[in-house]
Design a protein around this motif. Structure first.
Motif, PDB file in Angstrom:
ATOM      1  N   GLU A  47      43.035  39.809  14.770  1.00  0.00           N
ATOM      2  CA  GLU A  47      42.936  39.811  16.229  1.00  0.00           C
ATOM      3  C   GLU A  47      42.687  38.401  16.757  1.00  0.00           C
ATOM      4  O   GLU A  47      43.272  37.976  17.762  1.00  0.00           O
ATOM      5  CB  GLU A  47      41.832  40.765  16.683  1.00  0.00           C
ATOM      6  N   LYS A  48      41.836  37.653  16.050  1.00  0.00           N
ATOM      7  CA  LYS A  48      41.558  36.268  16.442  1.00  0.00           C
ATOM      8  C   LYS A  48      42.821  35.408  16.308  1.00  0.00           C
ATOM      9  O   LYS A  48      43.150  34.642  17.212  1.00  0.00           O
ATOM     10  CB  LYS A  48      40.434  35.699  15.571  1.00  0.00           C
ATOM     11  N   LEU A  50      45.903  36.411  16.315  1.00  0.00           N
ATOM     12  CA  LEU A  50      46.877  36.860  17.318  1.00  0.00           C
ATOM     13  C   LEU A  50      46.549  36.294  18.691  1.00  0.00           C
ATOM     14  O   LEU A  50      47.422  35.802  19.411  1.00  0.00           O
ATOM     15  CB  LEU A  50      46.911  38.393  17.360  1.00  0.00           C
ATOM     16  N   SER A  51      45.268  36.321  19.032  1.00  0.00           N
ATOM     17  CA  SER A  51      44.841  35.783  20.318  1.00  0.00           C
ATOM     18  C   SER A  51      45.119  34.283  20.398  1.00  0.00           C
ATOM     19  O   SER A  51      45.605  33.787  21.425  1.00  0.00           O
ATOM     20  CB  SER A  51      43.354  36.071  20.516  1.00  0.00           C
ATOM     21  N   GLU A  52      44.826  33.562  19.318  1.00  0.00           N
ATOM     22  CA  GLU A  52      45.093  32.119  19.294  1.00  0.00           C
ATOM     23  C   GLU A  52      46.590  31.839  19.434  1.00  0.00           C
ATOM     24  O   GLU A  52      46.994  30.933  20.168  1.00  0.00           O
ATOM     25  CB  GLU A  52      44.557  31.502  18.000  1.00  0.00           C
ATOM     26  N   TYR A  53      47.393  32.625  18.723  1.00  0.00           N
ATOM     27  CA  TYR A  53      48.841  32.436  18.799  1.00  0.00           C
ATOM     28  C   TYR A  53      49.345  32.680  20.222  1.00  0.00           C
ATOM     29  O   TYR A  53      50.093  31.877  20.772  1.00  0.00           O
ATOM     30  CB  TYR A  53      49.560  33.374  17.825  1.00  0.00           C
ATOM     31  N   GLU A  54      48.917  33.782  20.809  1.00  0.00           N
ATOM     32  CA  GLU A  54      49.405  34.132  22.138  1.00  0.00           C
ATOM     33  C   GLU A  54      48.905  33.172  23.209  1.00  0.00           C
ATOM     34  O   GLU A  54      49.619  32.909  24.175  1.00  0.00           O
ATOM     35  CB  GLU A  54      49.029  35.572  22.465  1.00  0.00           C
ATOM     36  N   THR A  55      47.725  32.628  23.023  1.00  0.00           N
ATOM     37  CA  THR A  55      47.225  31.628  23.969  1.00  0.00           C
ATOM     38  C   THR A  55      48.084  30.364  23.918  1.00  0.00           C
ATOM     39  O   THR A  55      48.416  29.774  24.948  1.00  0.00           O
ATOM     40  CB  THR A  55      45.760  31.279  23.656  1.00  0.00           C
ATOM     41  N   PRO A  59      53.051  35.783  24.284  1.00  0.00           N
ATOM     42  CA  PRO A  59      52.963  37.061  23.578  1.00  0.00           C
ATOM     43  C   PRO A  59      54.060  37.211  22.522  1.00  0.00           C
ATOM     44  O   PRO A  59      55.153  36.674  22.680  1.00  0.00           O
ATOM     45  CB  PRO A  59      53.124  38.094  24.690  1.00  0.00           C
ATOM     46  N   ARG A  64      52.477  43.189  25.204  1.00  0.00           N
ATOM     47  CA  ARG A  64      51.238  42.415  25.214  1.00  0.00           C
ATOM     48  C   ARG A  64      51.223  41.392  26.356  1.00  0.00           C
ATOM     49  O   ARG A  64      50.299  40.605  26.467  1.00  0.00           O
ATOM     50  CB  ARG A  64      51.020  41.738  23.868  1.00  0.00           C
ATOM     51  N   LYS A  66      50.313  39.915  29.681  1.00  0.00           N
ATOM     52  CA  LYS A  66      49.127  40.187  30.491  1.00  0.00           C
ATOM     53  C   LYS A  66      49.369  40.023  31.988  1.00  0.00           C
ATOM     54  O   LYS A  66      48.574  40.437  32.788  1.00  0.00           O
ATOM     55  CB  LYS A  66      47.978  39.289  30.036  1.00  0.00           C
TER      56      LYS A  66
END
Length: 84
Positions: A47-48, A50-55, A59, A64, A66
């Motif tokens: 999850e971390k 994925l969040s770093e990648y998407e930031t 997405p 995903r 937002k």
């Protein structure tokens, strides 16, 4: 930047692979506490990542996105246009 994107995607895929293997193990060993703990740790790590990648790159899946004011999914180049 392209290398960073590849590196981030590779990390995400590696963690996902570990999760898939753990899930298969847990299918036949559902009460193994060590495996359950390991699965939870990797799920948090995924999850971390994925969040770093998407930031950094946006997405990786259309559901995903937002933002709800514009459809940004098609703004990036497609893989056949050189995107990775």
């Amino acid at each position: 930047m392209k290398e960073d994107k590849c590196s981030a995607m590779k990390k995400l895929q590696e963690i996902s692979f570990v999760l898939d293997e753990l899930r298969l193990f847990l299918d036949t060993h559902p009460f193994d506490k060590e495996a359950l703990s390991c699965f939870e740790n990797y799920r948090s790590e995924r999850e971390k990542a994925l969040s770093e990648y998407e930031t950094a790159f946006g997405p990786i899946e259309p559901y995903r996105i937002k933002e709800n004011t514009t459809w940004t999914w098609v703004e990036d180049p497609w893989p056949w246009e050189g995107a990775i």
